[in-house]
Design an enzyme around this catalytic site. Structure first.
Site, mmCIF file in Angstrom:
data_model
loop_
_atom_site.group_PDB
_atom_site.id
_atom_site.type_symbol
_atom_site.label_atom_id
_atom_site.label_comp_id
_atom_site.label_asym_id
_atom_site.label_seq_id
_atom_site.Cartn_x
_atom_site.Cartn_y
_atom_site.Cartn_z
ATOM 1 N N HIS A 104 0.871 -1.166 0.000
ATOM 2 C CA HIS A 104 0.000 0.000 0.000
ATOM 3 C C HIS A 104 0.918 1.229 0.000
ATOM 4 C CE1 HIS A 104 -2.401 -3.081 2.138
ATOM 5 N NE2 HIS A 104 -3.472 -2.477 1.661
ATOM 6 N N ASP A 107 2.286 2.092 3.314
ATOM 7 C CA ASP A 107 3.217 1.112 3.892
ATOM 8 C C ASP A 107 4.661 1.548 3.658
ATOM 9 O OD1 ASP A 107 1.062 -0.585 4.457
ATOM 10 O OD2 ASP A 107 1.253 -1.589 2.517
#
Length: 442
Positions: A104, A107
């Site tokens: 993501h 992340d």
């Protein structure tokens, strides 16, 4: 010359040692260079490491703070920490011999105080990731945007009742697609983590679904405008964190895509644990997607059947995986997809070495399932049984039914004048379950 920092100094690249090995840090079934039908096992399996669980997971749960602390989580600022973390991640990818990873946007790069700052942070980390991909050969299986963690998304992103939030989410997804394209990502995933409702008392369900569809159409249009050729994927999940999510399962996802004219742009990223939460088996979800030529990729994990939430465990259930792999292989494989270990360490598993044990177990289980599934398909016993069970539709009036030539009147006449009462035939479920065990256990 300064030696490069090693974040896993005690662990070497994981080797294949065969089924007889007693080495806990070795593969027993997954041999990346083994040739099967002209392709290496690495090319067949397309294993991927989930950046969020492997390198952002802390072991926290609804009842306690994180337990996992990694030595590389240090630096003068968030971007510097993110770069060191990514260095550790790529060392892990190489040592575990995973050819892909997934992320993501939030992340890999810290969120800033503004969207502009977040985009700047993401650009810096994407540049770092690009250099590491070039140096190591590790590739991006797919990227996505985190549209669920920040409080702005508490009522959804594309389904939020506030158009301002919709616009913000669109801007964030634009940047995430840009990042995925820049890194050569082969897919892009949409997971509607909060695209659903908690109560219908404050929800216009029709408008929310309309807005979700509009959002996906905008994403398709943007991808075309920048020449992004990756496959778009929908990842179904019935609930959690919302009470009801609009991408409940593969079947409802297919209905949604077809209702809004999106079916030719999307396939499905199927997660084992999400299938369980929807009341289905993993194999069921694969079969539903494959039946409509919409099987795209797999999030390789498992849930605990005694717990009612998304536990995201590493899957070592060879029976479950063999059944799933048989369906995947019969469907022609995953194309640009792969097996992404969307799984996390258990809360007490705090050592860096545990990260290796977890992935070795998952990779070995999937590799063994792949080999067993190939044997099952090659032997053809199950296929032969199923074909015989439906053989009455291959000739005569059965073929007329299948081809649309029969009608109620013609079938009524046939039953009254010729066929009479049907003779029941055993489905032989127990025989087939025993047959499966001969492959699993010899």
């Amino acid at each position: 010359m300064k030696k490069p920092t090693t974040h896993f100094p005690k662990i070497k690249s994981i080797a294949y040692e065969g089924p007889g090995s007693a080495n806990a840090l070795a593969f027993r079934h997954y041999n990346p260079v083994e040739l099967v039908d002209g392709k290496t096992m690495e090319q067949h399996m397309r294993f991927s490491v989930a950046y969020w669980h492997a390198f952002r997971g802390t072991g926290s749960d609804p009842f306690g703070l994180g337990t996992i602390v990694r030595p590389w989580e240090k630096g003068k600022d968030a971007v510097s920490v993110a770069k060191v973390r990514m260095d550790a991640a790529f060392e892990f990818f190489q040592k575990i011999r995973a050819p892909f990873y997934c992320f993501h946007d939030r992340d890999i790069a810290p969120e800033g105080a503004t969207l502009a700052q977040s985009n700047k942070n993401l650009a810096a980390i994407v540049a770092h990731a690009k250099s590491l991909q070039k140096a190591t050969g590790v590739k991006l299986l797919w990227g996505t945007a985190n549209l669920f963690s920040n409080p702005r998304y508490m009522c959804g992103a594309s389904t939020n009742p506030d158009a301002h939030v919709f616009a913000y989410a669109a801007a964030q997804v634009k940047s995430a697609i840009d990042a995925t394209k820049e890194l050569g990502g082969e897919n892009y995933v949409f997971w509607g983590g909060r695209e659903g409702y908690e109560t219908l008392l404050n929800t216009n369900l029709k408008r929310e679904q309309d807005h979700l569809a509009a959002f996906l159409h905008l994403a398709v249009d943007y991808a075309k405008s920048i020449g992004f050729k990756g496959q778009f994927l929908i990842e179904p999940k019935p609930k959690e964190p919302t009470k009801h999510q609009y991408d409940f399962d593969v079947a409802s996802g297919i209905a949604f895509l077809r209702t809004y004219g999106l079916e030719k742009y999307f396939k499905f990223n199927i997660e084992t644990n999400h299938a369980t939460l929807a009341g289905h088996t993993f194999q069921h979800e694969i079969e539903v997607a494959a039946s409509q030529h919409m099987l795209g990729s797999i999030d390789a994990n498992a849930g605990d059947e005694l717990l009612g939430w998304d536990t995201d465990q590493f899957n070592t259930n060879v029976k479950e995986l063999t059944l799933a792999m048989t369906s995947i292989l019969k469907a022609g494989g995953l194309g640009t997809g792969g097996f992404n270990f969307d799984a996390k360490l258990r809360r007490p598993s705090i050592d860096p070495e545990d990260l290796f044990h977890a992935h070795i177990g998952g990779m070995d289980a999937y590799a063994l399932a792949f080999k067993l599934a190939r044997r099952i398909i090659a032997d053809g016993k199950f296929d032969s049984f199923v074909a015989d069970r439906y053989a009455s539709f291959d000739t005569g009036f059965g073929q007329d039914i299948a081809s649309g030539k029969a009608n109620f009147k013609s079938l009524e006449k046939l039953v009254l004048t010729k066929l009479g009462e049907p003779t029941p035939r055993s489905g032989k479920q127990e025989y087939l379950e025993n047959l499966l065990n001969t492959y699993l256990h010899g």
